[in-house]
Design a protein around this motif. Structure first.
Motif, PDB file in Angstrom:
ATOM      1  N   LEU A 138       0.827  -1.198   0.000  1.00 64.49           N
ATOM      2  CA  LEU A 138       0.000   0.000   0.000  1.00 64.49           C
ATOM      3  C   LEU A 138       0.868   1.258   0.000  1.00 64.49           C
ATOM      4  CD1 LEU A 138      -2.692   1.436   0.110  1.00 64.49           C
ATOM      5  CD2 LEU A 138      -2.739   1.054   2.599  1.00 64.49           C
ATOM      6  N   ARG A 139       1.889   1.266   0.822  1.00 66.29           N
ATOM      7  CA  ARG A 139       2.786   2.426   0.882  1.00 66.29           C
ATOM      8  C   ARG A 139       3.460   2.661  -0.477  1.00 66.29           C
ATOM      9  NH1 ARG A 139       5.068   0.749   4.874  1.00 66.29           N
ATOM     10  NH2 ARG A 139       3.891   1.825   6.500  1.00 66.29           N
ATOM     11  N   ASP A 140       3.880   1.578  -1.122  1.00 66.93           N
ATOM     12  CA  ASP A 140       4.555   1.703  -2.420  1.00 66.93           C
ATOM     13  C   ASP A 140       3.626   2.263  -3.496  1.00 66.93           C
ATOM     14  OD1 ASP A 140       6.871   0.726  -1.325  1.00 66.93           O
ATOM     15  OD2 ASP A 140       6.698  -1.288  -2.180  1.00 66.93           O
ATOM     16  N   VAL A 141       2.373   1.798  -3.523  1.00 65.10           N
ATOM     17  CA  VAL A 141       1.468   2.288  -4.575  1.00 65.10           C
ATOM     18  C   VAL A 141       1.038   3.722  -4.297  1.00 65.10           C
ATOM     19  CG1 VAL A 141       0.689  -0.002  -5.254  1.00 65.10           C
ATOM     20  CG2 VAL A 141      -0.610   1.258  -3.519  1.00 65.10           C
ATOM     21  N   LEU A 142       0.930   4.092  -3.028  1.00 65.96           N
ATOM     22  CA  LEU A 142       0.611   5.482  -2.708  1.00 65.96           C
ATOM     23  C   LEU A 142       1.753   6.405  -3.096  1.00 65.96           C
ATOM     24  CD1 LEU A 142      -1.108   5.003   0.766  1.00 65.96           C
ATOM     25  CD2 LEU A 142      -2.216   5.715  -1.363  1.00 65.96           C
ATOM     26  N   ASP A 143       2.985   5.958  -2.874  1.00 66.44           N
ATOM     27  CA  ASP A 143       4.150   6.740  -3.319  1.00 66.44           C
ATOM     28  C   ASP A 143       4.175   6.846  -4.847  1.00 66.44           C
ATOM     29  OD1 ASP A 143       4.923   7.077  -0.708  1.00 66.44           O
ATOM     30  OD2 ASP A 143       6.515   5.566  -0.763  1.00 66.44           O
ATOM     31  N   ALA A 144       3.832   5.734  -5.513  1.00 65.66           N
ATOM     32  CA  ALA A 144       3.802   5.749  -6.979  1.00 65.66           C
ATOM     33  C   ALA A 144       2.746   6.732  -7.476  1.00 65.66           C
ATOM     34  CB  ALA A 144       3.521   4.345  -7.514  1.00 65.66           C
ATOM     35  N   TYR A 145       1.617   6.796  -6.805  1.00 69.48           N
ATOM     36  CA  TYR A 145       0.573   7.753  -7.183  1.00 69.48           C
ATOM     37  C   TYR A 145       1.057   9.185  -6.960  1.00 69.48           C
ATOM     38  CZ  TYR A 145      -3.742  10.474  -6.946  1.00 69.48           C
ATOM     39  OH  TYR A 145      -4.700  11.438  -7.124  1.00 69.48           O
ATOM     40  N   ARG A 146       1.648   9.437  -5.821  1.00 72.41           N
ATOM     41  CA  ARG A 146       2.152  10.784  -5.517  1.00 72.41           C
ATOM     42  C   ARG A 146       3.171  11.238  -6.561  1.00 72.41           C
ATOM     43  NH1 ARG A 146       5.873  10.245  -0.858  1.00 72.41           N
ATOM     44  NH2 ARG A 146       7.203   9.588  -2.599  1.00 72.41           N
ATOM     45  N   ALA A 153       4.691   1.610  -9.700  1.00 77.10           N
ATOM     46  CA  ALA A 153       3.369   0.996  -9.560  1.00 77.10           C
ATOM     47  C   ALA A 153       3.375  -0.427 -10.094  1.00 77.10           C
ATOM     48  CB  ALA A 153       2.319   1.834 -10.292  1.00 77.10           C
ATOM     49  N   LEU A 154       4.061  -0.640 -11.211  1.00 75.18           N
ATOM     50  CA  LEU A 154       4.125  -1.971 -11.818  1.00 75.18           C
ATOM     51  C   LEU A 154       4.885  -2.951 -10.929  1.00 75.18           C
ATOM     52  CD1 LEU A 154       3.362  -3.639 -14.302  1.00 75.18           C
ATOM     53  CD2 LEU A 154       5.505  -2.904 -15.367  1.00 75.18           C
ATOM     54  N   LEU A 155       5.946  -2.485 -10.307  1.00 79.39           N
ATOM     55  CA  LEU A 155       6.723  -3.340  -9.393  1.00 79.39           C
ATOM     56  C   LEU A 155       5.869  -3.763  -8.194  1.00 79.39           C
ATOM     57  CD1 LEU A 155      10.211  -1.560  -9.350  1.00 79.39           C
ATOM     58  CD2 LEU A 155       9.693  -3.818 -10.290  1.00 79.39           C
ATOM     59  N   ALA A 156       5.135  -2.825  -7.629  1.00 76.30           N
ATOM     60  CA  ALA A 156       4.267  -3.146  -6.491  1.00 76.30           C
ATOM     61  C   ALA A 156       3.161  -4.099  -6.926  1.00 76.30           C
ATOM     62  CB  ALA A 156       3.678  -1.859  -5.913  1.00 76.30           C
ATOM     63  N   TRP A 157       2.600  -3.868  -8.091  1.00 78.00           N
ATOM     64  CA  TRP A 157       1.537  -4.707  -8.649  1.00 78.00           C
ATOM     65  C   TRP A 157       1.979  -6.170  -8.714  1.00 78.00           C
ATOM     66  CZ3 TRP A 157       1.386  -7.328 -13.449  1.00 78.00           C
ATOM     67  CH2 TRP A 157       0.125  -7.704 -13.926  1.00 78.00           C
ATOM     68  N   HIS A 204      -6.602  -4.623  -3.243  1.00 76.14           N
ATOM     69  CA  HIS A 204      -6.963  -3.226  -3.499  1.00 76.14           C
ATOM     70  C   HIS A 204      -5.727  -2.368  -3.762  1.00 76.14           C
ATOM     71  CE1 HIS A 204     -11.322  -3.163  -2.972  1.00 76.14           C
ATOM     72  NE2 HIS A 204     -11.147  -4.150  -2.109  1.00 76.14           N
ATOM     73  N   ALA A 205      -4.601  -2.731  -3.148  1.00 74.25           N
ATOM     74  CA  ALA A 205      -3.348  -2.028  -3.467  1.00 74.25           C
ATOM     75  C   ALA A 205      -2.975  -2.237  -4.933  1.00 74.25           C
ATOM     76  CB  ALA A 205      -2.220  -2.501  -2.553  1.00 74.25           C
ATOM     77  N   THR A 206      -3.190  -3.439  -5.454  1.00 82.42           N
ATOM     78  CA  THR A 206      -2.893  -3.676  -6.878  1.00 82.42           C
ATOM     79  C   THR A 206      -3.869  -2.908  -7.769  1.00 82.42           C
ATOM     80  OG1 THR A 206      -4.254  -5.694  -7.022  1.00 82.42           O
ATOM     81  CG2 THR A 206      -1.937  -5.966  -6.422  1.00 82.42           C
ATOM     82  N   ASN A 207      -5.111  -2.745  -7.321  1.00 84.87           N
ATOM     83  CA  ASN A 207      -6.044  -1.901  -8.067  1.00 84.87           C
ATOM     84  C   ASN A 207      -5.506  -0.478  -8.194  1.00 84.87           C
ATOM     85  OD1 ASN A 207      -7.837  -4.041  -8.239  1.00 84.87           O
ATOM     86  ND2 ASN A 207      -9.231  -3.257  -6.681  1.00 84.87           N
ATOM     87  N   ILE A 208      -4.968   0.037  -7.087  1.00 87.26           N
ATOM     88  CA  ILE A 208      -4.392   1.378  -7.100  1.00 87.26           C
ATOM     89  C   ILE A 208      -3.222   1.430  -8.077  1.00 87.26           C
ATOM     90  CG2 ILE A 208      -3.184   3.114  -5.716  1.00 87.26           C
ATOM     91  CD1 ILE A 208      -4.847   2.119  -3.303  1.00 87.26           C
ATOM     92  N   ALA A 209      -2.367   0.400  -8.045  1.00 89.10           N
ATOM     93  CA  ALA A 209      -1.231   0.346  -8.967  1.00 89.10           C
ATOM     94  C   ALA A 209      -1.699   0.388 -10.422  1.00 89.10           C
ATOM     95  CB  ALA A 209      -0.406  -0.912  -8.710  1.00 89.10           C
ATOM     96  N   GLU A 210      -2.759  -0.355 -10.722  1.00 91.41           N
ATOM     97  CA  GLU A 210      -3.289  -0.374 -12.085  1.00 91.41           C
ATOM     98  C   GLU A 210      -3.815   0.995 -12.497  1.00 91.41           C
ATOM     99  OE1 GLU A 210      -6.163  -3.494 -11.960  1.00 91.41           O
ATOM    100  OE2 GLU A 210      -4.646  -5.089 -11.836  1.00 91.41           O
ATOM    101  N   ASN A 211      -4.449   1.697 -11.567  1.00 89.12           N
ATOM    102  CA  ASN A 211      -4.949   3.032 -11.875  1.00 89.12           C
ATOM    103  C   ASN A 211      -3.822   4.042 -12.064  1.00 89.12           C
ATOM    104  OD1 ASN A 211      -7.973   3.289 -11.967  1.00 89.12           O
ATOM    105  ND2 ASN A 211      -7.777   2.152 -10.060  1.00 89.12           N
ATOM    106  N   VAL A 212      -2.742   3.890 -11.290  1.00 86.20           N
ATOM    107  CA  VAL A 212      -1.582   4.764 -11.479  1.00 86.20           C
ATOM    108  C   VAL A 212      -0.969   4.531 -12.861  1.00 86.20           C
ATOM    109  CG1 VAL A 212       0.766   5.293 -10.687  1.00 86.20           C
ATOM    110  CG2 VAL A 212      -1.068   4.946  -9.015  1.00 86.20           C
ATOM    111  N   VAL A 216      -0.783   7.348 -15.957  1.00 86.09           N
ATOM    112  CA  VAL A 216       0.452   7.802 -16.602  1.00 86.09           C
ATOM    113  C   VAL A 216       0.462   7.489 -18.089  1.00 86.09           C
ATOM    114  CG1 VAL A 216       2.960   7.527 -16.669  1.00 86.09           C
ATOM    115  CG2 VAL A 216       1.770   7.639 -14.460  1.00 86.09           C
ATOM    116  N   HIS A 217       0.084   6.268 -18.450  1.00 86.73           N
ATOM    117  CA  HIS A 217       0.250   5.805 -19.832  1.00 86.73           C
ATOM    118  C   HIS A 217      -1.023   5.850 -20.681  1.00 86.73           C
ATOM    119  CE1 HIS A 217       4.388   4.650 -19.312  1.00 86.73           C
ATOM    120  NE2 HIS A 217       4.093   3.862 -18.286  1.00 86.73           N
ATOM    121  N   GLY A 218      -2.176   5.937 -20.054  1.00 76.35           N
ATOM    122  CA  GLY A 218      -3.413   5.913 -20.813  1.00 76.35           C
ATOM    123  C   GLY A 218      -3.745   4.547 -21.374  1.00 76.35           C
TER     124      GLY A 218
END
Length: 242
Positions: A138-146, A153-157, A204-212, A216-218
C-alpha cells in the motif's frame, strides 16, 4: 483570452488536482495507520485499542466523500479531457480502494476483539508479517501515485503474488492447527478471516497500482498478474471476507 488570465486558470486547475492528490495521501496515511494499529491490537490482545481502530474508520469515509465532491466539482467546472480526465477519475477510483482498505483494517480490529475473549493461539505470530507486507504494498502504490511513477506501480503490482503466497501458507497452517485440536477451531477461524481481510488489502493495493499505470500511460497493464492465493476452493475465499 489573454495570457495572464489563461495562466491563472491553468494554475488554479493544477492546484485543484494537487488538492485531490493530497486528499488521497491523507486517506492512505489513515488506512496504513489503521492496519498497523489493528495488528498491534491483535498481538497485544488489546481490545480497547481495537475499539479505537473500529471507531476511527469514519475519518477515511469522510475523506472519500470529500474526494467524490471535489471530483464532481472538477468534472462540472473544468470538463477535463485526456490526461486531465484520467487524473480526476484515478483519484475517484483510488479513493474508493482506500476506503475499502480501511474497512478491511477495521474488520481485523473487530475480529481482534472477539479473539481476545479466547485463549491465546500460536498462529497469531504469522499475522504481523502478512500485514507488514500488505502495508508495504500500500505504501509503495501510494508513493507511486504521488510521484506519478508507473514503473514503481508496476513493481508493487507484481509483488501481490508474494502476499498471496504468504496468505496461502498461513491458511494451511491454520487448517492444520484446527485439525490437530478442535478446541482451536473458533480462534483459528477468527484468524482466517483476519488473514483474508489482509490479503484483500493487497488486492486493493494492486487496483491502485493499475490506476496509477493507466493514469500515466493511458493504457492498461499489458500482462495478467498471477494469483498466489491457492485457497479459492474454500468457503472462506470470497469477495468481502466478512
Amino acid at each position: 483570452m489573454n495570457a495572464p488570465v489563461s495562466e491563472h486558470i491553468v494554475k488554479s486547475y493544477d492546484a485543484e488536482l494537487q488538492r485531490l492528490t493530497q486528499e488521497i495521501q491523507r486517506m492512505g496515511d489513515l488506512a496504513l495507520a489503521e492496519l498497523e494499529a489493528s495488528i498491534d491490537a491483535v498481538v497485544k490482545r488489546d481490545s480497547e485499542a481495537a475499539e479505537i481502530v473500529v471507531g476511527s474508520d469514519g475519518a477515511i469515509d469522510a475523506l472519500e466523500l470529500e474526494v467524490s465532491h471535489d471530483v464532481v466539482q472538477l468534472l462540472v467546472a473544468r470538463a477535463p479531457m485526456a490526461r486531465d480526465l484520467r487524473e480526476v477519475m484515478a483519484a475517484l477510483r483510488i479513493a474508493a480502494d482506500i476506503e475499502r482498505i480501511g474497512d478491511y483494517a477495521a474488520n481485523v480490529a473487530k475480529r481482534a476483539i472477539s479473539l481476545n475473549q479466547l485463549a491465546p493461539v500460536k498462529p497469531v505470530h504469522a499475522l504481523p508479517r502478512l500485514a507488514e507486507l500488505a502495508g508495504e504494498l500500500l505504501r509503495d502504490v501510494l508513493d507511486a501515485y504521488r510521484d506519478r511513477d508507473a514503473d514503481a506501480a508496476l513493481l508493487a503490482w507484481a509483488r501481490d503474488e508474494e502476499l498471496d503466497e504468504l496468505y496461502t501458507s498461513l491458511f494451511r497452517e491454520l487448517l492444520t492447527y484446527m485439525m490437530e485440536d478442535p478446541r482451536n477451531i473458533t480462534a483459528s477461524t477468527h484468524l482466517l478471516f483476519m488473514a483474508k481481510n489482509i490479503e484483500r488489502i493487497g488486492d486493493h493495493a494492486t487496483n491502485i497500482a493499475e490506476n496509477v499505470y493507466y493514469l500515466v500511460h493511458g493504457s492498461r497493464i499489458g500482462q495478467i498478474r498471477r494469483k498466489g492465493d491457492a485457497t479459492a476452493s474454500t468457503v472462506l475465499h470470497g469477495p468481502a471476507a466478512e
